[in-house]
Scaffold this motif. Structure first.
Motif, PDB file in Angstrom:
ATOM      1  N   ALA A 125      -9.775  16.974  11.119  1.00 34.43           N
ATOM      2  CA  ALA A 125      -8.560  16.907  10.312  1.00 34.43           C
ATOM      3  C   ALA A 125      -8.467  15.596   9.553  1.00 34.43           C
ATOM      4  CB  ALA A 125      -7.340  17.048  11.220  1.00 34.43           C
ATOM      5  N   GLY A 126      -8.040  15.714   8.323  1.00 29.45           N
ATOM      6  CA  GLY A 126      -7.661  14.558   7.525  1.00 29.45           C
ATOM      7  C   GLY A 126      -6.176  14.668   7.256  1.00 29.45           C
ATOM      8  N   PHE A 127      -5.469  13.587   7.415  1.00 31.34           N
ATOM      9  CA  PHE A 127      -4.034  13.566   7.114  1.00 31.34           C
ATOM     10  C   PHE A 127      -3.792  12.374   6.194  1.00 31.34           C
ATOM     11  CE2 PHE A 127       0.360  12.152   8.162  1.00 31.34           C
ATOM     12  CZ  PHE A 127       1.030  13.272   7.695  1.00 31.34           C
ATOM     13  N   THR A 128      -3.337  12.645   4.982  1.00 34.89           N
ATOM     14  CA  THR A 128      -3.047  11.594   4.020  1.00 34.89           C
ATOM     15  C   THR A 128      -1.541  11.456   3.892  1.00 34.89           C
ATOM     16  OG1 THR A 128      -5.078  12.056   2.806  1.00 34.89           O
ATOM     17  CG2 THR A 128      -3.379  10.814   1.640  1.00 34.89           C
ATOM     18  N   LEU A 129      -1.070  10.250   4.080  1.00 39.20           N
ATOM     19  CA  LEU A 129       0.353   9.939   3.978  1.00 39.20           C
ATOM     20  C   LEU A 129       0.543   9.072   2.736  1.00 39.20           C
ATOM     21  CD1 LEU A 129       3.227   9.883   5.167  1.00 39.20           C
ATOM     22  CD2 LEU A 129       2.501   7.942   6.575  1.00 39.20           C
ATOM     23  N   THR A 130       1.295   9.588   1.779  1.00 33.94           N
ATOM     24  CA  THR A 130       1.598   8.847   0.560  1.00 33.94           C
ATOM     25  C   THR A 130       3.074   8.484   0.590  1.00 33.94           C
ATOM     26  OG1 THR A 130      -0.101  10.087  -0.636  1.00 33.94           O
ATOM     27  CG2 THR A 130       1.516   8.890  -1.964  1.00 33.94           C
ATOM     28  N   VAL A 131       3.355   7.191   0.580  1.00 29.61           N
ATOM     29  CA  VAL A 131       4.742   6.738   0.703  1.00 29.61           C
ATOM     30  C   VAL A 131       5.282   6.242  -0.635  1.00 29.61           C
ATOM     31  CG1 VAL A 131       4.479   6.147   3.141  1.00 29.61           C
ATOM     32  CG2 VAL A 131       4.109   4.379   1.405  1.00 29.61           C
ATOM     33  N   GLN A 178       0.838  -1.196   0.000  1.00 29.24           N
ATOM     34  CA  GLN A 178       0.000   0.000   0.000  1.00 29.24           C
ATOM     35  C   GLN A 178       0.875   1.249   0.000  1.00 29.24           C
ATOM     36  OE1 GLN A 178      -2.794  -0.190   3.181  1.00 29.24           O
ATOM     37  NE2 GLN A 178      -3.661   1.805   2.798  1.00 29.24           N
ATOM     38  N   THR A 179       0.447   2.277  -0.712  1.00 28.60           N
ATOM     39  CA  THR A 179       1.222   3.518  -0.751  1.00 28.60           C
ATOM     40  C   THR A 179       0.468   4.727  -0.199  1.00 28.60           C
ATOM     41  OG1 THR A 179       0.534   3.919  -3.039  1.00 28.60           O
ATOM     42  CG2 THR A 179       2.648   2.786  -2.707  1.00 28.60           C
ATOM     43  N   VAL A 180      -0.847   4.634  -0.046  1.00 33.00           N
ATOM     44  CA  VAL A 180      -1.626   5.762   0.473  1.00 33.00           C
ATOM     45  C   VAL A 180      -2.328   5.332   1.757  1.00 33.00           C
ATOM     46  CG1 VAL A 180      -3.501   7.391   0.017  1.00 33.00           C
ATOM     47  CG2 VAL A 180      -1.970   6.704  -1.846  1.00 33.00           C
ATOM     48  N   PHE A 181      -2.104   6.107   2.809  1.00 32.23           N
ATOM     49  CA  PHE A 181      -2.687   5.838   4.125  1.00 32.23           C
ATOM     50  C   PHE A 181      -3.441   7.089   4.552  1.00 32.23           C
ATOM     51  CE2 PHE A 181       1.012   3.296   3.507  1.00 32.23           C
ATOM     52  CZ  PHE A 181       0.680   2.049   4.014  1.00 32.23           C
ATOM     53  N   ILE A 182      -4.704   6.921   4.941  1.00 23.77           N
ATOM     54  CA  ILE A 182      -5.553   8.060   5.298  1.00 23.77           C
ATOM     55  C   ILE A 182      -5.906   7.977   6.780  1.00 23.77           C
ATOM     56  CG2 ILE A 182      -7.741   9.243   4.840  1.00 23.77           C
ATOM     57  CD1 ILE A 182      -7.579   7.992   1.995  1.00 23.77           C
ATOM     58  N   TYR A 183      -5.744   9.113   7.452  1.00 24.63           N
ATOM     59  CA  TYR A 183      -6.020   9.211   8.885  1.00 24.63           C
ATOM     60  C   TYR A 183      -6.980  10.359   9.129  1.00 24.63           C
ATOM     61  CZ  TYR A 183      -1.788   6.447   8.861  1.00 24.63           C
ATOM     62  OH  TYR A 183      -0.862   5.471   8.592  1.00 24.63           O
ATOM     63  N   GLN A 191      -5.938  12.149  18.597  1.00 26.92           N
ATOM     64  CA  GLN A 191      -5.058  11.090  18.094  1.00 26.92           C
ATOM     65  C   GLN A 191      -5.453  10.759  16.654  1.00 26.92           C
ATOM     66  OE1 GLN A 191      -3.332  11.628  21.232  1.00 26.92           O
ATOM     67  NE2 GLN A 191      -2.410   9.883  20.203  1.00 26.92           N
ATOM     68  N   LEU A 192      -4.477  10.359  15.864  1.00 32.34           N
ATOM     69  CA  LEU A 192      -4.752   9.920  14.494  1.00 32.34           C
ATOM     70  C   LEU A 192      -5.437   8.567  14.515  1.00 32.34           C
ATOM     71  CD1 LEU A 192      -1.457  10.763  12.554  1.00 32.34           C
ATOM     72  CD2 LEU A 192      -3.519  12.149  12.780  1.00 32.34           C
ATOM     73  N   VAL A 193      -6.409   8.404  13.626  1.00 33.71           N
ATOM     74  CA  VAL A 193      -7.130   7.140  13.479  1.00 33.71           C
ATOM     75  C   VAL A 193      -7.075   6.772  11.999  1.00 33.71           C
ATOM     76  CG1 VAL A 193      -9.359   5.985  13.664  1.00 33.71           C
ATOM     77  CG2 VAL A 193      -8.674   7.669  15.397  1.00 33.71           C
ATOM     78  N   ARG A 194      -6.534   5.603  11.702  1.00 37.70           N
ATOM     79  CA  ARG A 194      -6.430   5.170  10.310  1.00 37.70           C
ATOM     80  C   ARG A 194      -7.809   4.766   9.795  1.00 37.70           C
ATOM     81  NH1 ARG A 194      -2.490   0.499   8.015  1.00 37.70           N
ATOM     82  NH2 ARG A 194      -3.418   0.403   5.952  1.00 37.70           N
ATOM     83  N   VAL A 195      -8.152   5.245   8.585  1.00 39.27           N
ATOM     84  CA  VAL A 195      -9.468   4.947   8.020  1.00 39.27           C
ATOM     85  C   VAL A 195      -9.412   4.082   6.765  1.00 39.27           C
ATOM     86  CG1 VAL A 195     -10.581   6.961   9.019  1.00 39.27           C
ATOM     87  CG2 VAL A 195      -9.558   7.137   6.740  1.00 39.27           C
ATOM     88  N   ASN A 196      -8.228   3.741   6.267  1.00 41.88           N
ATOM     89  CA  ASN A 196      -8.152   2.841   5.094  1.00 41.88           C
ATOM     90  C   ASN A 196      -7.158   1.741   5.333  1.00 41.88           C
ATOM     91  OD1 ASN A 196      -5.677   4.233   4.785  1.00 41.88           O
ATOM     92  ND2 ASN A 196      -5.787   4.084   2.578  1.00 41.88           N
TER      93      ASN A 196
END
Length: 175
Positions: free
Chosen positions: A61-67, A32-37, A170-175
């Motif tokens: 807040a939405g925080f998207t981490l693309t690795v 996986q390369t995209v993680f949404i919190y 706290q961040l919560v992962r949604v995907n």
């Protein structure tokens, strides 16, 4: 003897089928390369809780981490995107900074991902506003830490009146 041979053959086939490796990764995060919190940040979550007139607001807040990954799937870097909606704050509220900190719900921890928000950049209309900050560098080790345990990281937004933070979650992962 035929019966014993059939039993051994059946057990052997069962063992082979149970040990067969799938072509699909066993962990959804291995490729996986995209993680949404998400984080619903409230003044009551601050440490200590906000007690002044800004305690009526919230930040969703939405925080998207693309690795990025190398050929073997190892994370080599990343980019973070913030999408934040603030609401319920007094019209005099001036937001100064927002970021992701490392720390559990009861710990005030260090900033790990700074959004680049500057003081006064957000203009409130009827107590609310939307702000997006995109393409923020996130190092490989930090990206892996957030993916491994997002509950050890929190979103935080600050104001002039609440320099230590006005809303947090706290961040919560949604995907």
């Amino acid at each position: 003897m035929k019966r014993l041979t059939l039993v051994v053959l059946a057990v052997g086939l069962l063992a082979v089928s149970c040990n067969k490796k799938s072509d699909t990764p066993t962990s959804p995060s291995s490729a996986q390369t995209v993680f949404i919190y998400n984080a619903v940040a409230l003044p009551a979550n601050e440490n200590p809780a906000v007690a002044n007139s800004e305690n009526t607001g919230k930040a969703v807040a939405g925080f998207t981490l693309t690795v990025t990954r190398d050929g073997s799937g190892i994370i080599t870097g990343g980019k973070g995107d913030f999408g934040v909606t603030v609401s319920g704050f007094p019209s005099t509220t001036v937001f100064t900074i927002m970021h992701v900190h490392e720390g559990n719900a009861s710990t005030n921890g260090p900033i790990r991902v700074n959004s680049g928000l500057t003081s006064g950049e957000v203009s409130l209309l009827s107590g609310g506003a939307q702000v997006n900050k995109l393409g923020i560098d996130v190092g490989a080790a930090l990206a892996q830490s957030i993916i491994n345990d997002p509950s050890q990281f929190y979103f935080n937004i600050h104001t002039v009146a609440n320099g230590g933070g006005v809303a947090r979650a706290q961040l919560v992962r949604v995907n």
